[in-house]
Design a protein around this motif. Structure first.
Motif, PDB file in Angstrom:
ATOM      1  N   LEU A 143      -6.304 -21.526 -59.179  1.00  0.00           N
ATOM      2  CA  LEU A 143      -5.118 -22.128 -59.799  1.00  0.00           C
ATOM      3  C   LEU A 143      -4.814 -23.479 -59.167  1.00  0.00           C
ATOM      4  N   LYS A 144      -4.201 -24.359 -59.932  1.00  0.00           N
ATOM      5  CA  LYS A 144      -3.686 -25.620 -59.400  1.00  0.00           C
ATOM      6  C   LYS A 144      -2.419 -25.985 -60.144  1.00  0.00           C
ATOM      7  N   MET A 145      -1.612 -26.833 -59.531  1.00  0.00           N
ATOM      8  CA  MET A 145      -0.425 -27.358 -60.184  1.00  0.00           C
ATOM      9  C   MET A 145      -0.809 -28.616 -60.969  1.00  0.00           C
ATOM     10  N   LYS A 146      -0.167 -28.819 -62.079  1.00  0.00           N
ATOM     11  CA  LYS A 146      -0.437 -30.022 -62.873  1.00  0.00           C
ATOM     12  C   LYS A 146      -0.159 -31.254 -62.022  1.00  0.00           C
ATOM     13  N   GLY A 147      -1.197 -32.107 -61.879  1.00  0.00           N
ATOM     14  CA  GLY A 147      -1.052 -33.354 -61.124  1.00  0.00           C
ATOM     15  C   GLY A 147      -1.022 -33.177 -59.625  1.00  0.00           C
ATOM     16  N   ASN A 148      -1.386 -31.985 -59.124  1.00  0.00           N
ATOM     17  CA  ASN A 148      -1.298 -31.753 -57.689  1.00  0.00           C
ATOM     18  C   ASN A 148      -2.282 -30.640 -57.310  1.00  0.00           C
ATOM     19  N   ASP A 149      -3.173 -30.931 -56.370  1.00  0.00           N
ATOM     20  CA  ASP A 149      -4.142 -29.930 -55.942  1.00  0.00           C
ATOM     21  C   ASP A 149      -3.543 -28.905 -54.987  1.00  0.00           C
ATOM     22  N   ASP A 150      -2.409 -29.214 -54.376  1.00  0.00           N
ATOM     23  CA  ASP A 150      -1.777 -28.275 -53.449  1.00  0.00           C
ATOM     24  C   ASP A 150      -1.130 -27.131 -54.226  1.00  0.00           C
ATOM     25  N   LEU A 151      -1.376 -25.916 -53.766  1.00  0.00           N
ATOM     26  CA  LEU A 151      -0.866 -24.740 -54.458  1.00  0.00           C
ATOM     27  C   LEU A 151       0.358 -24.199 -53.740  1.00  0.00           C
ATOM     28  N   PRO A 152       1.519 -24.165 -54.412  1.00  0.00           N
ATOM     29  CA  PRO A 152       2.714 -23.610 -53.764  1.00  0.00           C
ATOM     30  C   PRO A 152       2.601 -22.088 -53.644  1.00  0.00           C
TER      31      PRO A 152
END
Length: 608
Positions: free
Chosen positions: A501-510
């Protein structure tokens, strides 16, 4: 087509096998001639042959078909139209397959005569085993056999799994005595509709008769390991029953309870103490041989998807041989293992030429050593499916004309109304017995996941994942890659999905919300087919589905591994199922979180 002989006469049985395999070509021609002569005026064959039963015309005009091609004909019969649509003989029941169509089990036609064919098949297995194992008439078989749910179609025909059909038939219930095939389980326990009560009672009967048990088993490896799990869960209660001479009160099925009570006729503290001592000792390695010391082998299917259970079976077996005796399907019974003590990896089946008319679609595939290793270690069967269009153009090959080392898809024409039906099994020719070829089962076409009798294909998995990711999308998550494997390291086994999984526009996963991820797990299960959901809810033969979320870049590492094992970087696609322990370790090393389904999926017997 079904030679008569005394099933207690091993020499006569081996002679029948010798005649069938020596005259394989002639028997196959007789089978096709009989099928065509009987059924040439059915609606289905008339549309291709116009009333002619010529074998050459049959091969020229009648196409190879999948289930979707014949489904309308079978549904018409299920809804009350006459059997003559596909069969001159009356269709007496419909056999539900572990494969599915539109999420529901496929239905295969069956006739009363077909039960006699199955009885012949089961009987012919015994002289083969007696050739390799002495003294099987000096004791009993502890086999765990079960029935599954059934429904009544609008026509009044029963629709049920093939084994349920056979166990409920007069051929099984009123079978003649055979000294080589005596069970520890009474029929009433086998036919108990509550699988939990059935299993408990069959275990109890097996323990009570431990000194008589010469062989143990079940049809599938998964069912046998379920028996071991039940023994782990209930051995103290089973010992209490044996010590007191009283069956547990929760065994409420009257026929089952009465039959077991006759075997549990009096208290036996010595036996209870012995079982307690063995079951109370850890680890349980070799527990089968310890509890049933006269056992000569374990009879379970260990080919195909069941091969994943071999290490666990070997742990519990105490060195006993694992024996796969037969190759069968809902469409028809197919072949037997003439070398039953061979290693599981060497098992081959000889197709019996009187069971059906067999043809083979060549599978064009690059079978160099590297690609074979990739296939075995976890790349999905893309190479097999890439050439579907080529297969359609190829001419089918007769049983006796297959070539050693070549791969084929099995096509059957049966006595029960299937004509040039593609079973979906991919087989490799390993040798010949007399004039009959022997085959190793390689895999099911398109199946990526299987724990028990479930068969989840790539399209079903994609659909389930597509549905399951939806709760994440409003939160800004993107599912960039996924794969899966069947985890059978515990009992029961369960499906594991790896999600990147990834966040849209961000490789860091919350941090992931457990409740939402558990919801995703449940949606996957709810979206899978009826057979999977039955195994989860009613049979308890599959555990809760698991999603393992991995870090960004995990699937790049998987690709690097696959390429290092021989995959072409230009043709690489993410495998939707992996089997390689190394590949699983690569993804597990990049784990972010593990989540399990908290709900049991909805299931009820399918309705017509």
């Amino acid at each position: 087509m079904l030679p008569r002989y005394d099933p207690n006469d091993n020499e006569a049985g081996m002679k029948v096998l010798g005649d069938l395999t020596t005259n394989a070509h002639q028997v196959q021609q007789q089978v096709l001639e009989k099928i065509l002569t009987q059924n040439v005026h059915t609606e289905y064959l008339r549309s291709f042959l116009n009333g002619h039963s010529d074998k050459k015309l049959f091969k020229e005009k009648v196409p190879a078909v999948n289930y979707e091609d014949i489904k309308p004909y079978i549904e018409r019969i299920a809804n009350g139209e006459p059997s003559e649509i596909i069969s001159a003989q009356p269709i007496t029941e419909l056999l539900t397959s572990s494969g599915t169509s539109g999420g529901q089990p496929k239905m295969m036609p069956s006739t009363a005569e077909d039960l006699d064919r199955k009885t012949f098949f089961y009987n012919i297995l015994l002289p083969v085993m007696n050739k390799y194992v002495d003294g099987l008439d000096q004791g009993k078989a502890m086999y765990f056999l079960f029935i599954k749910p059934e429904i009544i179609a609008p026509s009044g025909l029963m629709a049920r799994p093939v084994l349920t059909s056979y166990y409920k038939s007069n051929n099984f219930r009123n079978r003649p005595f055979n000294r080589f095939n005596v069970y520890t389980s009474p029929d009433e326990a086998i036919l108990c509709p509550d699988n939990k009560q059935s299993m408990y009672c069959q275990l109890l009967c097996g323990l009570l008769q431990r000194d008589k048990v010469l062989r143990v088993g079940a049809v599938f490896s998964s069912a046998f390991l379920w028996a071991i799990k039940c023994l782990e869960d209930y051995w103290r209660e089973l010992c209490s029953n044996i010590r007191t001479g009283h069956v547990s009160d929760w065994i409420t099925d009257p026929s089952c309870r009465n039959a077991v009570s006759l075997i549990l006729s009096k208290p036996n503290s010595d036996l209870a103490d012995l079982i307690e001592q063995e079951c109370g000792s850890q680890p349980w390695e070799g527990i089968i041989k310890r509890l049933w010391p006269r056992t000569k082998y374990i009879e379970v299917i260990v080919t195909g998807s069941m091969a994943q259970y071999i290490p666990t079976l070997e742990f519990y077996s105490g060195g006993l041989p694992l024996v796969s005796t037969m190759y069968a399907s809902s469409e028809c019974y197919l072949g037997i293992n003439l070398k039953p003590l061979s290693k599981p990896s060497d098992v081959s089946y000889t197709l019996l030429p009187n069971m059906a008319y067999f043809e083979f679609l060549p599978v064009e595939k690059n079978h160099d050593r590297a690609s074979e290793e990739i296939q075995c270690n976890g790349i999905s069967d893309q190479n097999c499916t890439q050439n579907e269009s080529n297969k359609e153009r190829m001419e089918m090959v007769d049983l006796v004309d297959v070539k050693l080392g070549h791969y084929y898809e099995l096509v059957v024409t049966t006595f029960t109304g299937l004509y040039r039906y593609r079973v979906g099994d991919i087989l490799m020719v390993t040798g010949f017995h007399n004039n009959a070829p022997q085959f190793r089962f390689m895999h099911r076409r398109n199946v990526v996941l299987s724990v028990d009798t479930d068969k989840t294909n790539e399209d079903d998995l994609l659909n389930a994942v597509t549905q399951a990711k939806r709760p994440l999308e409003p939160l800004g998550f993107l599912l960039t890659e996924y794969t899966s494997y069947a985890d059978t390291s515990s009992i029961p086994g369960h499906y594991v999905l790896f999600w990147e999984l990834k966040m849209k526009g961000n490789d860091d996963l919350p941090e992931l919300d457990h409740a939402i991820m558990e919801q995703c797990c449940s949606i996957v299960e709810d979206s899978l087919d009826s057979v999977y959901r039955r195994c989860r809810k009613k049979d308890n033969s599959i555990g809760p589905l698991e999603i393992r979320v991995v870090k960004h870049g995990a699937f790049d590492a998987l690709m690097d591994f696959c390429v290092s094992q021989g995959s072409s970087i230009n043709q690489y696609k993410t495998p939707r199922c992996i089997k390689s322990e190394e590949a699983i370790k690569i993804l597990d090393a990049r784990l972010v979180g593990r989540f399990f389904s908290k709900n049991v999926p909805f299931w009820e017997p399918f309705r017509m």
